[in-house]
Design an enzyme around this catalytic site. Structure first.
Site, PDB file in Angstrom:
ATOM      1  N   ASP A 101       0.864  -1.179   0.000  1.00 32.66           N
ATOM      2  CA  ASP A 101       0.000   0.000   0.000  1.00 32.66           C
ATOM      3  C   ASP A 101       0.901   1.231   0.000  1.00 32.66           C
ATOM      4  O   ASP A 101       2.108   1.129   0.251  1.00 32.66           O
ATOM      5  CB  ASP A 101      -0.880  -0.042   1.251  1.00 32.66           C
ATOM      6  N   LYS A 102       0.347   2.399  -0.295  1.00 28.94           N
ATOM      7  CA  LYS A 102       1.163   3.620  -0.266  1.00 28.94           C
ATOM      8  C   LYS A 102       0.903   4.447   0.984  1.00 28.94           C
ATOM      9  O   LYS A 102       1.769   4.618   1.830  1.00 28.94           O
ATOM     10  CB  LYS A 102       0.914   4.482  -1.504  1.00 28.94           C
ATOM     11  N   THR A 103      -0.322   4.948   1.119  1.00 25.61           N
ATOM     12  CA  THR A 103      -0.621   5.874   2.202  1.00 25.61           C
ATOM     13  C   THR A 103      -0.487   5.181   3.556  1.00 25.61           C
ATOM     14  O   THR A 103      -1.153   4.191   3.828  1.00 25.61           O
ATOM     15  CB  THR A 103      -2.040   6.441   2.048  1.00 25.61           C
ATOM     16  N   PHE A 106     -18.942   9.354   4.218  1.00 20.29           N
ATOM     17  CA  PHE A 106     -17.957   8.936   3.216  1.00 20.29           C
ATOM     18  C   PHE A 106     -17.853   7.413   3.189  1.00 20.29           C
ATOM     19  O   PHE A 106     -17.955   6.751   4.215  1.00 20.29           O
ATOM     20  CB  PHE A 106     -16.589   9.536   3.552  1.00 20.29           C
ATOM     21  N   LYS A 115     -17.437  17.402   0.049  1.00 18.54           N
ATOM     22  CA  LYS A 115     -16.025  17.260  -0.336  1.00 18.54           C
ATOM     23  C   LYS A 115     -15.830  15.834  -0.848  1.00 18.54           C
ATOM     24  O   LYS A 115     -16.487  14.890  -0.377  1.00 18.54           O
ATOM     25  CB  LYS A 115     -15.097  17.520   0.852  1.00 18.54           C
ATOM     26  N   ARG A 132      -2.099  14.921  -2.309  1.00 14.94           N
ATOM     27  CA  ARG A 132      -3.436  14.319  -2.336  1.00 14.94           C
ATOM     28  C   ARG A 132      -4.462  15.436  -2.512  1.00 14.94           C
ATOM     29  O   ARG A 132      -4.446  16.412  -1.770  1.00 14.94           O
ATOM     30  CB  ARG A 132      -3.713  13.567  -1.037  1.00 14.94           C
ATOM     31  N   ASP A 170      -4.253   6.602  -5.200  1.00  8.29           N
ATOM     32  CA  ASP A 170      -3.922   7.929  -5.710  1.00  8.29           C
ATOM     33  C   ASP A 170      -4.111   8.025  -7.216  1.00  8.29           C
ATOM     34  O   ASP A 170      -4.224   7.022  -7.928  1.00  8.29           O
ATOM     35  CB  ASP A 170      -2.475   8.275  -5.368  1.00  8.29           C
ATOM     36  N   ARG A 215      -5.440   4.210  -8.335  1.00  8.09           N
ATOM     37  CA  ARG A 215      -6.901   4.287  -8.295  1.00  8.09           C
ATOM     38  C   ARG A 215      -7.543   2.913  -8.065  1.00  8.09           C
ATOM     39  O   ARG A 215      -8.549   2.575  -8.675  1.00  8.09           O
ATOM     40  CB  ARG A 215      -7.443   4.890  -9.595  1.00  8.09           C
ATOM     41  N   ASP A 252      -1.318  -0.765   6.104  1.00 12.06           N
ATOM     42  CA  ASP A 252      -1.512  -0.212   7.443  1.00 12.06           C
ATOM     43  C   ASP A 252      -2.968   0.009   7.820  1.00 12.06           C
ATOM     44  O   ASP A 252      -3.255   0.348   8.962  1.00 12.06           O
ATOM     45  CB  ASP A 252      -0.782   1.130   7.564  1.00 12.06           C
TER      46      ASP A 252
END
Length: 1266
Positions: A425-427, A580, A604, A638, A720, A827, A852
């Protein structure tokens, strides 16, 4: 491949249709809901609140524990041997010599199980007896947790844990809300707000509780027990006596539920209805075991045991045939045996029965081919490796968060040494997940200065100067622009848009404020770092969010009266929250402004969903804002879009009725709420966009570079945007400037679909063809890269990935991915992460997934090995993982050091275990055949039983725990060492066969040397007496034991005082036990009585006689090792030579000291990265045959190291996704991949930089001399 669903029978369908879909509870005191059957396996009854997490109880411990132990093939075999040994007619040994070691091994395992289960029962009792309060019909009384029943009214006071899942009715706070801490459920330490059931005109007080218990007409209808922590659907029906009017139905949602395992904070008390109790609670429903994972070596061990059993049966069959034949045909010639007077064991008139008895006799006698202590020893070694070495590794301890490394399972220790692909994963994994508000775009104007960490890292890698780093103004806020600071924004012509932009930041959130309501002292508890950054940014811009109640948000807004700045409190009444989700990718709140009375919706979300829902005519700064977001994405930021919509009363009231109806639905509530949200979230007015920076973690570029040098492919799966993902890849060293990057997307088709030029069916058809074409072109690039010694990378977006994972393209996509040096999937959804991981795993490659957050759990559980990062997103990933730590950089040490060591230790340990048992078993087999398969033993029963338990077990344990072929520093400095274990060179079938043959050789040589070289029938002592059977057997045992222990000494690379104690101590223990048996009463010592001390040890021939056999047995190994060492040295040999040269020059240096003083010898390796490039090359001129995706099929079944479905026939060493290859013409080991393994030897060079250990490389000096 989806499992095939079998059609249900008519009875099963009827049962399913009649089964209740919801739980129906009556609210009351005592036991208002008698235990009754519900639908679903473990939800079978409405149960009490007592829990039991133990595996056993007093009744089931022995039978269930024994069943668990005898599920192992080896233990089942030893049980059969022990049973046969009871029959003296068949057994060649005494029963106690088989039952004793079996009881010892099984007993130790059962004791371990008992201790672990006792701890579980103690914890259960502590929870079950914890105090709480429940309503008895008139008042609240104290009780224990286990006394609660579903439907009871329960009161919990401050800082206590909730005893069950409660539906909140009332609290001590005025707004009937409370704060809970859920870190025991999801690891999140921020407080969450929960709200009580809202019934207009009704307050839940004692009188209401009395009425509920008295009439038993107040009910709750909700979901059946399930494991979803974040969903709850239900309706409570309040009786007319409670409402003092008509009965009312009130919808229940997750915000009304207080889960067991969480605790009450900052609230004096709450009252609620017990909805789920005991094992029906959500936390207990989540306590099911994670997917069972077994390592490759462990699976192969079962194969070896079964193979040894087959060999044992074959040997027993040969012995039976030989014995029955000899008894029937030749025994009569040996008159002194008097076989005609023997019992059935050797009756020449019944040869078949003689053969059967001989078979079982040999079956027991040859049992030493299978090591009885292997499984216990292996489990002990793995526990030490995981819980001592890994958990206590200070280099993997993160001091800022006080987080050590955590080994959650020891089953996969050695699998860490065989990783082919890392999926990350990235984030929060590659980045810190500590967000800072960095830039924004309002009304088409971009604001914000500074350079991101990603841009800085890219500039540094290019060798260009980077601007000075700016520290954040306060945590979560690193924004600088005088046009918006200190109230300057109100002077701009678009000030009204800017005001709404800041209001969205302050109002559209779920943050909980704590502490003094002043800007400098308030503390925000946010569910995500993004929301925290937005609220802090709003505060800095003059919109200070200071208070939240159940229905309102209070913001201190910056206002200007007659040009002078002023502050005013604005209260927003929260009417609806459209939450969300990963599917919606947006959040909206509908509020009423107390100042002007306007009804506003603030939204948002991702640009892809906001732009689809904007007013058609709202194009004033749409394109400009998109350009700003695209530019920010290239910098690694981001982005989110902010929008608003003013609602009229009629429109809202009509919509709100639909919303209330959907929120009260018992089935498919989430889907219905999404459908209703779609109705109102239209015709939005774009306000602008935000850009948040998530910085890279320390050491991420180096770690990825090291992994790729170790021939490990790295796939990054992120949500992302494409440009953001590419820049992150560049900053992480995953993508290099010379790399040919193949980008697979269908952006143009998506745009056409959004604009209505094509429909969804046409899009599917065209997109499928486009993705297929791009993958085929990428495969051509990959083939060209191999020819040009270049690198190729792949970036694919979520829409394209959905198509690439379909059956017809999955194989081609996997083939391209595994030929690339870098793969980035952007994505992607959590489901796609798991599907990609499963696809790579099913190809046979050993995969490791690291993440994480909760969205990474599927990926972590799908991989062979799951690693959790304990970070900002809670502990869901950690709880689902096999290993866990705090920073991505520790992955280097986990794999390259612990993984490599564990693999080599366990592989050698298991191989040696079978080798020593084969050698010992062969001596027993040969003597049995020497005595015409009569079943006569050559060793004392006690000594045979002690072979695996005492004389050879301790040295191999130390080997499995402490062995190091190279120093820890070298394992990290030279990641190319990992390629040896990755290719499974230490546990191949060929290697195991060679050790099996070598074990047979050792047994044969020792037997022949002792029986036909040392003791040949002549006098062995001064008085003229030759040795008897037991004296010769003692000599043979000594020869075998010394050979085996010396063999272990030869394969040990690392010696400590403990090695000397166990190796030489095991030999000494052999002599001490012989002395003890020699002087022990004959009833206990049997044939060893007065054998060793008064006879064998007094003869010089014994002390001289066992050495020749041991020496001859070990000579082939020593010769082969020397030949390979000098004429075909491995990379490990080169590094060992280097380390030895260093030690001679400077003395030994521990890993803790970090570096060595003065000049040193080093090993230089060929560059791990390819330096060729495809830029400017006409690929068509290379003569590459076009590749069709139809020719490559998706692998359908999980197989270990089976690549035929994707790549066809492979070379001897499995094709492995690797990092970088050789750059010159020197000899390298080609594996038919985009990377190569290059091994050179030793050269004295200048001291390498300690700050960049990855620059350590090999040059060939000694190879020419050898």
């Amino acid at each position: 491949m989806a499992p095939i669903e079998r059609p249900l029978s008519a009875r099963a369908k009827s049962r399913r249709d009649k089964a209740p879909k919801t739980r129906h509870l009556v609210v009351g005191a005592g036991q208002p809901n008698a235990p009754k059957v519900e639908h679903g396996g473990r939800n079978g009854r409405i149960r009490g609140n007592a829990i039991s997490t133990g595996k056993y109880n007093a009744v089931t411990f022995v039978p269930k524990g024994l069943y668990e132990q005898f599920r192992r093939v080896a233990n089942l075999y030893f049980l059969s041997v022990a049973i046969i040994s009871v029959f003296e007619t068949v057994s060649p040994i005494k029963p106690y010599t088989t039952w004793t070691p079996l009881a010892l091994v099984i007993g130790l395992s059962l004791i371990k199980e008992a201790i672990e289960d006792y701890k579980r029962h103690v914890q259960d009792r502590q929870q079950n007896t914890s105090p709480t309060e429940r309503f008895n019909g008139t008042s609240f009384e104290k009780c224990e947790w286990r006394e609660l029943q579903a439907g009871n009214i329960v009161r919990v006071v401050r800082d206590q844990f909730f005893p069950c899942d409660l539906i909140m009715l009332d609290s001590s706070l005025e707004e009937n809300s409370c704060y809970v801490e859920t870190k025991n459920l999801d690891g999140e330490t921020n407080l969450k707000t929960k709200r009580s059931v809202d019934v207009e005109g009704l307050k839940f007080e004692r009188e209401a509780f009395v009425k509920m218990c008295a009439d038993s007409e107040t009910t709750v209808e909700c979901d059946l027990p399930n494991n979803s922590l974040y969903t709850f659907t239900g309706v409570t029906t309040l009786s007319s006596s409670v409402t003092s009017g008509d009965a009312k139905k009130v919808a229940l949602n997750p915000n009304n539920v207080l889960l067991r395992g969480s605790s009450l904070r900052n609230t004096e008390w709450v009252v609620g209805i017990a909805a789920y109790t005991g094992h029906d609670t959500k936390v207990m429903q989540n306590s099911s075991d994670a997917p069972s994972k077994r390592s490759y070596l462990e699976k192969q061990m079962d194969v070896i045991v079964i193979t040894m059993l087959i060999a044992l049966v074959a040997m027993s069959t040969v012995s039976a045939i030989y014995c029955s034949s000899w008894i029937g045909n030749q025994a009569a010639d040996h008159w002194y045996l008097v076989v005609n007077q023997q019992d059935v064991t050797f009756n020449p008139d019944n040869k078949p029965l003689v053969g059967v008895i001989s078979f079982f006799t040999s079956y027991v006698l040859y049992g030493y081919l299978i090591p009885i202590s292997l499984y216990v020893s292996l489990e002990l070694v793995k526990v030490v490796q995981g819980f001592v070495f890994l958990n206590k590794d200070r280099a993997m301890y993160h001091e800022p968060t006080d987080t050590p490394a955590l080994c959650r399972t020891t089953n996969l220790n050695e699998e860490l040494g065989m990783i082919h692909t890392v999926l990350s994963d990235k984030t929060g994994t590659l980045t810190c997940n500590s967000m800072e508000f960095f830039k924004c775009s309002i009304a088409g104007v971009s604001y914000g200065e500074g350079v991101t960490e990603i841009e800085r890292a890219i500039l540094q890698r290019r060798g260009e100067p980077a601007p000075k780093k700016m520290d954040p103004i306060e945590p979560s806020f690193n924004f600088r622009d005088p046009r918006l600071e200190r109230g300057e924004w109100h002077k701009r012509p678009d000030a009204h848009i800017t005001r709404d932009f800041f209001r969205v930041l302050a109002v559209c959130q779920t943050v909980v404020p704590e502490g003094e309501p002043t800007p400098n002292e308030i503390v925000y508890q946010a569910e995500s770092p993004d929301e925290l950054a937005f609220v802090v940014a709003a505060k800095q811009f003059g919109f200070f969010f200071k208070k939240r109640t159940a229905t309102t948000i209070t913001v201190v807004e910056e206002a200007f009266e007659n040009g002078n700045p002023a502050k005013m409190d604005v209260e927003y009444k929260i009417l609806n929250v459209l939450e969300f989700s990963s599917a919606r990718k947006r959040m909206s709140v509908i509020v009423r402004n107390s100042r002007d009375g306007k009804l506003m919706m603030y939204t948002k979300g991702a640009d892809s969903v906001i732009y689809q829902r904007m007013k058609p005519e709202d194009n004033a700064f749409r394109a400009t804002t998109q350009e700003h977001m695209d530019d920010w994405a290239k910098c690694g930021l981001r982005t989110l879009c902010l929008a608003s919509k003013e609602l009229n009363e009629g429109e809202y009231n009509k919509w709100n009725k639909q919303f209330v109806e959907a929120s009260q639905a018992l089935s498919n509530r989430a889907e219905k709420l999404e459908e209703v949200a779609e109705l109102i979230e239209t015709d939005l007015t774009l306000l602008g966009a935000t850009a948040i920076e998530d910085k890279l973690q320390e050491g991420v570029p180096r770690t990825i570079e090291q992994l790729m040098k170790a021939n490990i492919a790295v796939w990054v799966l992120t949500g992302d945007k494409q440009d953001t993902a590419i820049n992150i890849g560049q900053a992480c060293s995953l993508i290099t400037p010379q790399m040919k990057l193949r980008i697979i997307n269908v952006e143009d088709l998506v745009k056409s679909e959004n604009e209505g030029d094509i429909d969804s069916d046409e899009f599917e058809h065209l997109a499928m063809a486009s993705v297929k074409h791009q993958i085929e072109a990428g495969l051509v690039d990959a083939e060209a890269a191999l020819m040009m010694n270049a690198e190729v990378g792949m970036v694919i977006d979520g829409r394209s990935l959905t198509l690439a994972l379909k059956e017809e393209l999955a194989g081609a996509f996997l083939s391209l991915g595994t030929k690339c040096s870098a793969v980035i999937c952007c994505r992607v959804s959590p489901l796609q992460k798991a599907l990609v991981t499963q696809l790579v795993r099913d190809s046979g490659r050993i995969t490791l997934a690291i993440g994480d957050g909760a969205n990474d759990v599927g990926m972590i559980q799908a991989a062979h090995i799951g690693v959790g990062i304990s970070g900002q997103e809670g502990m869901q990933a950690t709880m689902a993982s096999d290993f866990a730590f705090a920073q991505f950089r520790y992955l280097e040490r986990l794999i390259l050091l612990h993984g490599r060591y564990n693999y080599k230790r366990i592989a050698r340990m298991v191989t040696y275990f079978f080798f020593k048992n084969v050698a010992f078993g062969v001596t027993i087999f040969m003597y049995n055949m020497h005595t015409n398969a009569s079943g006569q033993t050559v060793y004392n029963d006690w000594l045979m039983s002690s072979f695996n338990i005492f004389f050879t077990n301790f040295p191999v344990l130390v080997l499995g725990v402490l062995d190091q072929d190279v120093k820890p520093q070298s394992s990290l400095q030279i990641p190319q060492l990992y390629r040896e274990t990755q290719a499974n060179t230490q546990f191949t079938s060929r290697r195991r066969l060679l050790w099996f043959v070598y074990g047979m050789y050792v047994g044969v040589v020792c037997f022949l040397t002792v029986f036909y070289g040392i003791h040949t029938g002549e006098a062995d002592s001064k008085d003229g007496r030759p040795f008897g059977l037991w004296e010769v057997g003692t000599t043979l045992y000594t020869s075998v034991l010394i050979a085996l222990n010396l063999q272990l000494a030869l394969i040990s690379n690392f010696w400590t005082i403990l090695h000397h104690v166990v190796v030489w101590g095991s030999i000494l223990l052999w002599w001490l036990l012989n002395i003890a048996l020699s002087e022990t009463e004959v009833f206990y010592s049997t044939y060893s009585w007065k054998t060793f001390l008064p006879i064998t040890s007094q003869v010089a021939k014994y002390w001289v006689g066992f050495w020749p056999g041991a020496a001859l047995a070990l000579m082939p190994y020593m010769y082969v090792i020397c030949i390979y060492r000098f004429f075909k040295p491995t990379l490990v040999d080169a590094v060992q030579d280097r380390d030895l040269a260093r030690k001679r020059l400077h003395g030994d240096v521990s890993e803790k000291e970090g570096k060595e003083p003065g000049q040193k010898l080093d090993v230089e390796f060929s560059s791990p990265r390819r330096v060729g490039t495809l830029k400017g090359v006409v690929i068509e001129n290379l003569g590459i045959t076009p590749i069709k995706s139809e020719d490559i099929v998706k692998p359908r079944h999980r197989r270990q190291l089976s690549f035929a479905d994707v790549w066809g026939k492979q070379p001897d060493i499995p094709e492995i996704p690797a990092a970088r290859g050789s750059i010159d013409g020197r000899k390298s080991l080609s594996i038919g991949h985009s990377r190569e393994v290059s091994r050179e030897v030793v050269s004295p060079i200048a001291e390498s930089s300690e700050t960049d250990r990855s620059a350590v490389e090999t040059k060939d000096r000694a190879k020419g001399k050898r």
